[in-house]
Design a protein around this motif. Structure first.
Motif, PDB file in Angstrom:
ATOM      1  N   VAL A 199       0.844  -1.192   0.000  1.00  0.00           N
ATOM      2  CA  VAL A 199       0.000   0.000   0.000  1.00  0.00           C
ATOM      3  C   VAL A 199       0.881   1.245   0.000  1.00  0.00           C
ATOM      4  O   VAL A 199       1.626   1.485   0.949  1.00  0.00           O
ATOM      5  N   ASP A 200       0.790   2.013  -1.071  1.00  0.00           N
ATOM      6  CA  ASP A 200       1.481   3.297  -1.149  1.00  0.00           C
ATOM      7  C   ASP A 200       0.483   4.357  -0.662  1.00  0.00           C
ATOM      8  O   ASP A 200      -0.428   4.752  -1.381  1.00  0.00           O
ATOM      9  N   ALA A 201       0.670   4.767   0.598  1.00  0.00           N
ATOM     10  CA  ALA A 201      -0.338   5.602   1.280  1.00  0.00           C
ATOM     11  C   ALA A 201      -0.656   6.869   0.492  1.00  0.00           C
ATOM     12  O   ALA A 201      -1.819   7.261   0.367  1.00  0.00           O
ATOM     13  N   GLU A 202       0.384   7.476  -0.053  1.00  0.00           N
ATOM     14  CA  GLU A 202       0.187   8.759  -0.744  1.00  0.00           C
ATOM     15  C   GLU A 202      -0.767   8.603  -1.934  1.00  0.00           C
ATOM     16  O   GLU A 202      -1.649   9.416  -2.144  1.00  0.00           O
ATOM     17  N   HIS A 203      -0.575   7.535  -2.690  1.00  0.00           N
ATOM     18  CA  HIS A 203      -1.403   7.361  -3.885  1.00  0.00           C
ATOM     19  C   HIS A 203      -2.712   6.630  -3.601  1.00  0.00           C
ATOM     20  O   HIS A 203      -3.711   6.853  -4.261  1.00  0.00           O
ATOM     21  N   TYR A 204      -2.690   5.773  -2.614  1.00  0.00           N
ATOM     22  CA  TYR A 204      -3.909   5.012  -2.298  1.00  0.00           C
ATOM     23  C   TYR A 204      -4.887   5.846  -1.470  1.00  0.00           C
ATOM     24  O   TYR A 204      -6.098   5.643  -1.525  1.00  0.00           O
ATOM     25  N   GLY A 205      -4.333   6.785  -0.701  1.00  0.00           N
ATOM     26  CA  GLY A 205      -5.197   7.645   0.094  1.00  0.00           C
ATOM     27  C   GLY A 205      -5.452   7.121   1.492  1.00  0.00           C
ATOM     28  O   GLY A 205      -6.264   7.660   2.250  1.00  0.00           O
ATOM     29  N   MET A 206      -4.753   6.067   1.863  1.00  0.00           N
ATOM     30  CA  MET A 206      -4.931   5.445   3.163  1.00  0.00           C
ATOM     31  C   MET A 206      -3.613   4.763   3.496  1.00  0.00           C
ATOM     32  O   MET A 206      -2.961   4.242   2.589  1.00  0.00           O
ATOM     33  N   THR A 207      -3.216   4.757   4.747  1.00  0.00           N
ATOM     34  CA  THR A 207      -1.973   4.044   5.069  1.00  0.00           C
ATOM     35  C   THR A 207      -2.247   2.555   5.125  1.00  0.00           C
ATOM     36  O   THR A 207      -3.402   2.123   5.209  1.00  0.00           O
ATOM     37  N   ARG A 208      -1.162   1.795   5.147  1.00  0.00           N
ATOM     38  CA  ARG A 208      -1.297   0.343   5.271  1.00  0.00           C
ATOM     39  C   ARG A 208      -2.053  -0.020   6.546  1.00  0.00           C
ATOM     40  O   ARG A 208      -2.981  -0.825   6.509  1.00  0.00           O
ATOM     41  N   ASP A 209      -1.676   0.629   7.650  1.00  0.00           N
ATOM     42  CA  ASP A 209      -2.335   0.269   8.910  1.00  0.00           C
ATOM     43  C   ASP A 209      -3.807   0.675   8.908  1.00  0.00           C
ATOM     44  O   ASP A 209      -4.640  -0.045   9.461  1.00  0.00           O
ATOM     45  N   GLU A 210      -4.122   1.800   8.294  1.00  0.00           N
ATOM     46  CA  GLU A 210      -5.540   2.188   8.206  1.00  0.00           C
ATOM     47  C   GLU A 210      -6.340   1.124   7.453  1.00  0.00           C
ATOM     48  O   GLU A 210      -7.425   0.723   7.884  1.00  0.00           O
ATOM     49  N   LEU A 211      -5.777   0.655   6.349  1.00  0.00           N
ATOM     50  CA  LEU A 211      -6.466  -0.389   5.580  1.00  0.00           C
ATOM     51  C   LEU A 211      -6.503  -1.703   6.370  1.00  0.00           C
ATOM     52  O   LEU A 211      -7.543  -2.375   6.438  1.00  0.00           O
ATOM     53  N   TYR A 212      -5.383  -2.028   6.978  1.00  0.00           N
ATOM     54  CA  TYR A 212      -5.285  -3.286   7.739  1.00  0.00           C
ATOM     55  C   TYR A 212      -6.335  -3.329   8.854  1.00  0.00           C
ATOM     56  O   TYR A 212      -7.040  -4.334   9.016  1.00  0.00           O
ATOM     57  N   PHE A 213      -6.447  -2.237   9.611  1.00  0.00           N
ATOM     58  CA  PHE A 213      -7.395  -2.238  10.737  1.00  0.00           C
ATOM     59  C   PHE A 213      -8.835  -2.119  10.265  1.00  0.00           C
ATOM     60  O   PHE A 213      -9.742  -2.655  10.899  1.00  0.00           O
ATOM     61  N   LYS A 214      -9.036  -1.437   9.155  1.00  0.00           N
ATOM     62  CA  LYS A 214     -10.388  -1.391   8.591  1.00  0.00           C
ATOM     63  C   LYS A 214     -10.836  -2.802   8.187  1.00  0.00           C
ATOM     64  O   LYS A 214     -11.967  -3.226   8.472  1.00  0.00           O
ATOM     65  N   MET A 215      -9.933  -3.549   7.541  1.00  0.00           N
ATOM     66  CA  MET A 215     -10.250  -4.928   7.158  1.00  0.00           C
ATOM     67  C   MET A 215     -10.524  -5.769   8.401  1.00  0.00           C
ATOM     68  O   MET A 215     -11.484  -6.544   8.450  1.00  0.00           O
ATOM     69  N   LYS A 216      -9.679  -5.588   9.403  1.00  0.00           N
ATOM     70  CA  LYS A 216      -9.789  -6.375  10.634  1.00  0.00           C
ATOM     71  C   LYS A 216     -11.138  -6.126  11.307  1.00  0.00           C
ATOM     72  O   LYS A 216     -11.793  -7.067  11.783  1.00  0.00           O
ATOM     73  N   GLU A 217     -11.532  -4.868  11.349  1.00  0.00           N
ATOM     74  CA  GLU A 217     -12.820  -4.503  11.945  1.00  0.00           C
ATOM     75  C   GLU A 217     -13.973  -5.220  11.253  1.00  0.00           C
ATOM     76  O   GLU A 217     -14.981  -5.554  11.871  1.00  0.00           O
ATOM     77  N   GLN A 218     -13.822  -5.425   9.954  1.00  0.00           N
ATOM     78  CA  GLN A 218     -14.862  -6.099   9.185  1.00  0.00           C
ATOM     79  C   GLN A 218     -14.654  -7.617   9.142  1.00  0.00           C
ATOM     80  O   GLN A 218     -15.266  -8.309   8.339  1.00  0.00           O
ATOM     81  N   GLY A 219     -13.764  -8.102   9.961  1.00  0.00           N
ATOM     82  CA  GLY A 219     -13.580  -9.545  10.072  1.00  0.00           C
ATOM     83  C   GLY A 219     -12.709 -10.150   8.981  1.00  0.00           C
ATOM     84  O   GLY A 219     -12.698 -11.364   8.793  1.00  0.00           O
ATOM     85  N   VAL A 220     -11.977  -9.316   8.248  1.00  0.00           N
ATOM     86  CA  VAL A 220     -11.055  -9.838   7.226  1.00  0.00           C
ATOM     87  C   VAL A 220      -9.638  -9.720   7.777  1.00  0.00           C
ATOM     88  O   VAL A 220      -9.090  -8.624   7.907  1.00  0.00           O
ATOM     89  N   LEU A 221      -9.078 -10.891   8.131  1.00  0.00           N
ATOM     90  CA  LEU A 221      -7.809 -10.877   8.842  1.00  0.00           C
ATOM     91  C   LEU A 221      -6.648 -11.136   7.891  1.00  0.00           C
ATOM     92  O   LEU A 221      -6.254 -12.270   7.666  1.00  0.00           O
ATOM     93  N   GLY A 222      -6.127 -10.057   7.311  1.00  0.00           N
ATOM     94  CA  GLY A 222      -4.856 -10.148   6.600  1.00  0.00           C
ATOM     95  C   GLY A 222      -3.752 -10.256   7.639  1.00  0.00           C
ATOM     96  O   GLY A 222      -4.003 -10.283   8.829  1.00  0.00           O
ATOM     97  N   ARG A 223      -2.522 -10.375   7.166  1.00  0.00           N
ATOM     98  CA  ARG A 223      -1.383 -10.377   8.093  1.00  0.00           C
ATOM     99  C   ARG A 223      -0.311  -9.452   7.556  1.00  0.00           C
ATOM    100  O   ARG A 223      -0.087  -9.390   6.359  1.00  0.00           O
ATOM    101  N   ARG A 224       0.335  -8.738   8.482  1.00  0.00           N
ATOM    102  CA  ARG A 224       1.424  -7.858   8.046  1.00  0.00           C
ATOM    103  C   ARG A 224       2.730  -8.651   8.019  1.00  0.00           C
ATOM    104  O   ARG A 224       3.600  -8.472   8.857  1.00  0.00           O
ATOM    105  N   TYR A 225       2.824  -9.558   7.041  1.00  0.00           N
ATOM    106  CA  TYR A 225       4.064 -10.319   6.834  1.00  0.00           C
ATOM    107  C   TYR A 225       4.921  -9.580   5.823  1.00  0.00           C
ATOM    108  O   TYR A 225       4.494  -9.478   4.676  1.00  0.00           O
ATOM    109  N   PHE A 226       6.073  -8.968   6.130  1.00  0.00           N
ATOM    110  CA  PHE A 226       6.735  -9.116   7.413  1.00  0.00           C
ATOM    111  C   PHE A 226       6.910  -7.746   8.044  1.00  0.00           C
ATOM    112  O   PHE A 226       7.647  -6.925   7.519  1.00  0.00           O
ATOM    113  N   TYR A 227       6.229  -7.566   9.108  1.00  0.00           N
ATOM    114  CA  TYR A 227       6.302  -6.365   9.901  1.00  0.00           C
ATOM    115  C   TYR A 227       6.103  -6.769  11.343  1.00  0.00           C
ATOM    116  O   TYR A 227       5.208  -7.584  11.600  1.00  0.00           O
TER     117      TYR A 227
END
Ligand SMILES: *Cc1c(COP(=O)(O)O)cnc(C)c1O
Length: 371
Positions: free
Chosen positions: A288-316
């Motif tokens: 996720v390129d925050a500048e062009h996507y309009g959202m940071t990786r973590d914003e997208l990650y937690f939004k997905m998580k809230e909706q029950g979609v559990l991606g993983r930050r491999y490797f972070y």
């Protein structure tokens, strides 16, 4: 609020009745570990499937890393990647070896061969790269550097089950390759792993090392460890091996759908198939390129998580940032700009053989809908 959770992976499991049949055989034989029938069968079957000559089964994917270093008497410093599962570096530490982190190549997330030579010192004895996400490292250039400086190469191939380059197994590169058969991997034995070596003598030595160093009833030839795989998990592996191609094909279909849907999303990058490579679709990382996507990786990650979609930050976070390692000179973010950036961009999307069309629609809506 959210429906069923979608997990990042789902373990490949055999038909329970078929497994029961094999368990019955084990019960009747009363031989449940130590080089039993299924252990031998699985080693042979894996050699055939993977296109390698000498493979030794292990009880997980971390012990073959530790044992490979022992078997080759690796000492001093070893060049490795910070962008991996933490076991890669821990294996060095457990052998008293100093890890030297080198940055990665964004085109495959493996060690960048352009940056290896500058990290070599008189104490360097080996290179330990990772075929990250099953993307083959630049094995030719890494071998050329190893040959020039007389270094060993041990590939952590935990992600690379069944990966081939121009019809040849990726596992035949370097001096040794290690695999993990953990539940989360493409092929699993619940917990398990393997060490792939080049000749019969070395396999014999590895087989001693994984059984306390025993070379016979009363003879111990090395300070070995216990990392044998038992009969029950060997049987599980034999059954899973029969269905792994089908599982990889399903994963491929998931990858195709993801790529189609994400191709035109600005600020989201992903990998396409590399020419000449048979991939295993073990992971589907997006960056996720925050500048062009309009959202940071973590914003997208937690939004997905809230909706029950559990991606993983491999490797972070990067291995080099953990307390044990962050004091090393090579661990500084200035030394690892690409890995540092990618660790802040990555989300591995759910990827497995059971992912349904509806699951994928739900996942993709969260990523594409907002863009
Ligand atoms: C899974 C994994 C390991 C460790 O394997 P285990 O079977 O969990 O011990 C090592 N390296 C990498 C890159 C992995 O993904």
């Amino acid at each position: 609020m959210n429906e069923d959770r979608i997990l990042v992976t789902s373990p490949l499991l055999p038909d329970l009745d078929e497994f029961h049949e094999l368990l019955k055989e084990i019960w009747e034989s009363k031989w449940i570990t130590n080089n039993g029938k299924f252990h031998l069968q699985l080693e042979k079957a894996l050699c055939d499937y993977l296109g390698v000559e000498y493979l030794s089964l292990f009880t997980n994917g971390t012990l073959p890393l530790i044992t490979a270093l022992q078997a080759m008497h690796i000492t001093g410093e070893v060049i490795t990647t910070p962008y991996s599962f933490v076991a890669t570096t821990h294996a060095l530490w457990w052998n008293g070896i100093k890890p030297v982190f080198v940055d990665i190549d964004p085109s495959n997330c493996g060690l960048d061969p352009d940056k290896i030579e500058a990290a070599i010192t008189p104490r360097t004895t080996a290179i330990m790269p990772v075929h990250c996400y099953g993307n083959p490292c630049d094995t030719e250039r890494i071998q050329a550097i190893a040959d020039k400086y007389g270094l060993k190469v041990i590939y952590d191939a935990a992600h690379a089950f069944g990966v081939e380059v121009n019809g040849e197994s990726i596992l035949n590169h370097g001096d040794m390759s290690t695999m993990s058969f953990h539940a989360t991997k493409v092929f699993n034995t619940a917990e398990g792993g393997a060490l792939i070596v080049k000749d019969a003598e070395t396999k014999k030595r590895v087989d001693y090392l994984k059984n306390f160093g025993f070379a016979g009833e009363t003879e111990v030839v090395a300070p070995g460890i216990n990392s044998k795989m038992d009969e029950i998990r060997s049987a599980l592996g034999l059954l899973n091996l029969k269905q792994v191609d089908e599982a990889i094909e399903k994963r491929y279909q998931v990858a195709i759908r993801y790529r189609e849907a994400l191709r035109d999303v600005i600020g989201i990058r992903f990998f396409d198939d590399l020419p000449g490579v048979r991939h295993n679709y073990s992971y589907f990382p997006i960056f996720v390129d925050a500048e062009h996507y309009g959202m940071t990786r973590d914003e997208l990650y937690f939004k997905m998580k809230e909706q029950g979609v559990l991606g993983r930050r491999y490797f972070y976070p990067l291995i080099s940032t953990f307390s044990t390692y962050r004091g090393l000179p090579s661990a500084s973010p200035e030394n690892l700009p690409i890995a540092t950036r990618i660790a802040n961009e990555v989300i591995c999307l759910p990827m497995h053989h059971k992912l349904s069309d509806e699951d994928m629609s739900r996942i993709l809506e969260l990523i594409v809908g907002e863009a």
